[in-house]
Design a protein around this motif. Structure first.
Motif, PDB file in Angstrom:
ATOM      1  N   MET A 160       0.791  -1.235   0.000  1.00 58.08           N
ATOM      2  CA  MET A 160       0.000   0.000   0.000  1.00 58.08           C
ATOM      3  C   MET A 160       0.816   1.275   0.000  1.00 58.08           C
ATOM      4  O   MET A 160       0.289   2.363   0.208  1.00 58.08           O
ATOM      5  N   GLY A 161       2.125   1.169  -0.203  1.00 58.99           N
ATOM      6  CA  GLY A 161       2.934   2.369  -0.311  1.00 58.99           C
ATOM      7  C   GLY A 161       3.248   2.991   1.031  1.00 58.99           C
ATOM      8  O   GLY A 161       2.924   2.451   2.093  1.00 58.99           O
ATOM      9  N   GLY A 162       3.895   4.153   0.991  1.00 57.05           N
ATOM     10  CA  GLY A 162       4.318   4.846   2.200  1.00 57.05           C
ATOM     11  C   GLY A 162       3.289   5.853   2.664  1.00 57.05           C
ATOM     12  O   GLY A 162       2.087   5.568   2.698  1.00 57.05           O
ATOM     13  N   GLY A 169      -2.995   7.650  -3.309  1.00 59.40           N
ATOM     14  CA  GLY A 169      -3.226   6.360  -2.677  1.00 59.40           C
ATOM     15  C   GLY A 169      -2.304   6.010  -1.531  1.00 59.40           C
ATOM     16  O   GLY A 169      -2.621   5.142  -0.721  1.00 59.40           O
ATOM     17  N   SER A 170      -1.135   6.654  -1.427  1.00 57.86           N
ATOM     18  CA  SER A 170      -0.178   6.310  -0.370  1.00 57.86           C
ATOM     19  C   SER A 170      -0.370   7.232   0.825  1.00 57.86           C
ATOM     20  O   SER A 170       0.363   8.209   0.986  1.00 57.86           O
ATOM     21  N   ASP A 171      -1.336   6.894   1.670  1.00 58.45           N
ATOM     22  CA  ASP A 171      -1.625   7.782   2.795  1.00 58.45           C
ATOM     23  C   ASP A 171      -1.131   7.248   4.134  1.00 58.45           C
ATOM     24  O   ASP A 171      -1.258   7.919   5.159  1.00 58.45           O
ATOM     25  N   GLY A 172      -0.597   6.028   4.169  1.00 57.86           N
ATOM     26  CA  GLY A 172      -0.021   5.469   5.389  1.00 57.86           C
ATOM     27  C   GLY A 172      -1.038   5.100   6.458  1.00 57.86           C
ATOM     28  O   GLY A 172      -0.654   4.730   7.576  1.00 57.86           O
ATOM     29  N   LYS A 173      -2.331   5.155   6.151  1.00 53.79           N
ATOM     30  CA  LYS A 173      -3.346   4.875   7.160  1.00 53.79           C
ATOM     31  C   LYS A 173      -3.362   3.407   7.585  1.00 53.79           C
ATOM     32  O   LYS A 173      -3.888   3.064   8.645  1.00 53.79           O
ATOM     33  N   TRP A 174      -2.783   2.567   6.745  1.00 55.91           N
ATOM     34  CA  TRP A 174      -2.716   1.138   7.072  1.00 55.91           C
ATOM     35  C   TRP A 174      -1.870   0.862   8.313  1.00 55.91           C
ATOM     36  O   TRP A 174      -1.993  -0.197   8.943  1.00 55.91           O
ATOM     37  N   ALA A 175      -0.976   1.797   8.664  1.00 57.53           N
ATOM     38  CA  ALA A 175      -0.047   1.561   9.776  1.00 57.53           C
ATOM     39  C   ALA A 175      -0.784   1.297  11.085  1.00 57.53           C
ATOM     40  O   ALA A 175      -0.380   0.435  11.875  1.00 57.53           O
ATOM     41  N   ASP A 176      -1.872   2.012  11.326  1.00 62.84           N
ATOM     42  CA  ASP A 176      -2.620   1.828  12.568  1.00 62.84           C
ATOM     43  C   ASP A 176      -3.262   0.442  12.625  1.00 62.84           C
ATOM     44  O   ASP A 176      -3.347  -0.169  13.693  1.00 62.84           O
ATOM     45  N   ILE A 177      -3.709  -0.042  11.477  1.00 71.65           N
ATOM     46  CA  ILE A 177      -4.332  -1.377  11.442  1.00 71.65           C
ATOM     47  C   ILE A 177      -3.318  -2.443  11.833  1.00 71.65           C
ATOM     48  O   ILE A 177      -3.608  -3.340  12.645  1.00 71.65           O
ATOM     49  N   LEU A 178      -2.110  -2.344  11.277  1.00 69.71           N
ATOM     50  CA  LEU A 178      -1.086  -3.335  11.590  1.00 69.71           C
ATOM     51  C   LEU A 178      -0.569  -3.164  13.012  1.00 69.71           C
ATOM     52  O   LEU A 178      -0.279  -4.155  13.696  1.00 69.71           O
ATOM     53  N   ALA A 179      -0.442  -1.924  13.463  1.00 67.53           N
ATOM     54  CA  ALA A 179       0.022  -1.696  14.836  1.00 67.53           C
ATOM     55  C   ALA A 179      -0.948  -2.320  15.838  1.00 67.53           C
ATOM     56  O   ALA A 179      -0.523  -2.851  16.878  1.00 67.53           O
ATOM     57  N   ASP A 180      -2.238  -2.293  15.528  1.00 62.41           N
ATOM     58  CA  ASP A 180      -3.232  -2.918  16.411  1.00 62.41           C
ATOM     59  C   ASP A 180      -3.063  -4.425  16.473  1.00 62.41           C
ATOM     60  O   ASP A 180      -3.574  -5.069  17.395  1.00 62.41           O
ATOM     61  N   ARG A 181      -2.377  -4.995  15.490  1.00 67.56           N
ATOM     62  CA  ARG A 181      -2.065  -6.425  15.487  1.00 67.56           C
ATOM     63  C   ARG A 181      -0.662  -6.689  16.017  1.00 67.56           C
ATOM     64  O   ARG A 181      -0.093  -7.755  15.800  1.00 67.56           O
ATOM     65  N   ASP A 182      -0.101  -5.695  16.706  1.00 64.81           N
ATOM     66  CA  ASP A 182       1.225  -5.810  17.324  1.00 64.81           C
ATOM     67  C   ASP A 182       2.356  -5.945  16.312  1.00 64.81           C
ATOM     68  O   ASP A 182       3.429  -6.463  16.640  1.00 64.81           O
ATOM     69  N   VAL A 183       2.130  -5.477  15.081  1.00 66.24           N
ATOM     70  CA  VAL A 183       3.209  -5.440  14.091  1.00 66.24           C
ATOM     71  C   VAL A 183       4.073  -4.210  14.371  1.00 66.24           C
ATOM     72  O   VAL A 183       3.554  -3.091  14.452  1.00 66.24           O
ATOM     73  N   MET A 356       5.981   0.400   1.739  1.00 65.61           N
ATOM     74  CA  MET A 356       5.430   0.318   3.091  1.00 65.61           C
ATOM     75  C   MET A 356       6.404  -0.343   4.059  1.00 65.61           C
ATOM     76  O   MET A 356       6.198  -0.297   5.268  1.00 65.61           O
ATOM     77  N   ILE A 357       7.490  -0.936   3.560  1.00 60.36           N
ATOM     78  CA  ILE A 357       8.551  -1.466   4.406  1.00 60.36           C
ATOM     79  C   ILE A 357       9.559  -0.350   4.676  1.00 60.36           C
ATOM     80  O   ILE A 357       9.736   0.559   3.871  1.00 60.36           O
ATOM     81  N   ASP A 358      10.239  -0.419   5.799  1.00 67.96           N
ATOM     82  CA  ASP A 358      11.151   0.648   6.235  1.00 67.96           C
ATOM     83  C   ASP A 358      12.468   0.627   5.475  1.00 67.96           C
ATOM     84  O   ASP A 358      13.480   0.124   5.947  1.00 67.96           O
TER      85      ASP A 358
END
Length: 404
Positions: A160-162, A169-183, A356-358
């Motif tokens: 999903m991009g950065g 399309g690359s708004d980074g909003k996915w980060a919160d979803i993964l963080a909630d899964r302890d990623v 989306m990877i660092d």
């Protein structure tokens, strides 16, 4: 139900879809925007720089601290492989004098059209306007124009991009979803961006003009190139190349006359007579007006000995432009959240690819190369996962052992 779900329709996601579909699996590509490849198309507006034509050892060094994790990934899909991939899609390429590789058409649209046609022939199902909102057990949930949709994939690739160019399309909003899964998620930072400068009024007439044939210096980094004076500050290739150390606090300097040594500049400026400084700089050094303007902007009050400041002009700025304007971002999914197959260790059967990877990289073809390479790697790893799990079910609550 589908074999493979790809979330994100940029280069990384489409490459993963290619690998999975060619292996015979059913593939759905979901993208939040009305069409796929929007940032890819934007990158091609000024000439699509696909890669840098250089040996692997030079190529991998561009990725700085991420070079280790990316080593094998880019080794298997290097600059030559990128060129071959484009040609196989019917898009011949050429290499410019700087080593940058472009499609002969220069634009991204012919390449994207050919790629999407190949995916259509491989029966890849592309669903635009599908925004990912999270997991529900083994299901993946989307908000779509037709309401909420739940997909049950056997394997998922996130691409999903950065966190820059959100409108594409690359708004980074996915980060919160993964963080909630302890990623583990790293904070986003801008990469390859411009810097804010509060110009004085005399610079107005130079807005939009390029500053050519300079050397930019920041920390231990020294880059030959050019940049552009904009209403907001400074931007362009030369600035992007030194943006990382400047972002991290290094002072920025410009050598306005890189082809002329200090002593020669000093000697030429010695006998000014009654000429104005502007005329003196023009006649003695052939310094163009825009470089003179920068000298007046950043070197006031002017010293009696101008030569050292011409060779090392300090640039006053107010920090990076907003992150959403950056060409790319670092941060996102931490490397220690992934196994060597780019699978999330907290979410077995879920892989990551692309920006989306660092990791970060300079402009010049390195960004697209790594997105394609990680997409290919994640796609092939997803194929391996499908082949190795007997019932092909994804239980995202179970932590897997890395695949060999």
């Amino acid at each position: 139900m589908t074999d493979a779900l790809i979330i994100g329709g940029g280069p990384a996601g489409l490459m993963a879809a290619s690998e999975l579909s060619r292996a015979g699996y059913s593939v759905v590509v979901a993208d939040a925007k009305p069409s796929v490849g929007r940032k890819f198309l934007m990158a091609g507006k000024s000439g699509l720089n696909l890669t840098k034509d250089q040996p692997f050892d030079g190529l991998i060094k561009a990725y700085d601290t991420a070079a280790g994790p990316l080593l094998d990934i880019i080794r298997e899909f290097d600059a030559q492989a990128v060129q071959t991939w484009a040609v196989d899609l019917g898009q011949p390429v050429f290499t410019g004098s700087s080593g940058r590789v472009f499609p002969k058409a220069m634009k991204a649209s012919p390449l994207l059209r050919a790629w999407l046609e190949q995916l259509r022939q491989d029966r890849v199902d592309i669903r635009a306007g599908w925004r990912w909102v999270g997991f529900d057990g083994a299901d993946v949930v989307f908000d779509t124009p037709d309401g909420r949709v739940v997909v049950t994939p056997k394997v998922t690739v996130l691409a999903m991009g950065g966190a820059s160019w959100g409108r594409l399309g690359s708004d980074g909003k996915w980060a919160d979803i993964l963080a909630d899964r302890d990623v583990p998620i790293k904070d986003f930072k801008p990469v390859n961006m411009g810097f804010r400068v509060d110009w004085s009024s005399h610079m107005t007439r130079h807005f939009g003009q390029p500053v050519k044939s300079v050397v930019l210096k920041a920390g231990t980094l020294q880059v030959s190139g050019e940049f552009v004076i904009s209403t907001k500050g400074i931007e362009g290739g030369g600035i992007y190349a030194v943006s990382k150390p400047v972002r991290d606090g290094a002072d920025l300097f410009i050598d306005l006359m890189p082809d002329m040594p200090l002593d020669r500049i000093r000697a030429r400026l010695t006998h000014r007579g009654k000429a104005s400084l502007t005329n003196h700089l023009r006649k003695a050094l052939k310094m163009p007006p825009i470089k003179q303007a920068l000298l007046m902007e950043f070197a006031q009050p002017l010293p009696d000995d101008l030569a050292p400041v011409i060779k090392r002009l300090p640039v006053r700025h107010s920090g990076p432009r907003p992150m959403d304007e950056a060409i790319s971002t670092s941060g996102g999914v931490a490397w220690n959240a992934l196994d060597k197959n780019l699978m999330l260790t907290h979410l077995p059967g879920v892989f990551c690819a692309g920006e989306m990877i660092d990791w970060d990289a300079p402009t010049g073809g390195y960004l697209i190369t790594a997105c394609l390479a990680t997409g290919r790697w994640a796609g092939r790893s997803a194929v391996k996962w499908l082949q190795s799990v007997p019932d092909h079910k994804t239980d995202i609550e179970t932590v897997p052992q890395p695949l060999e």
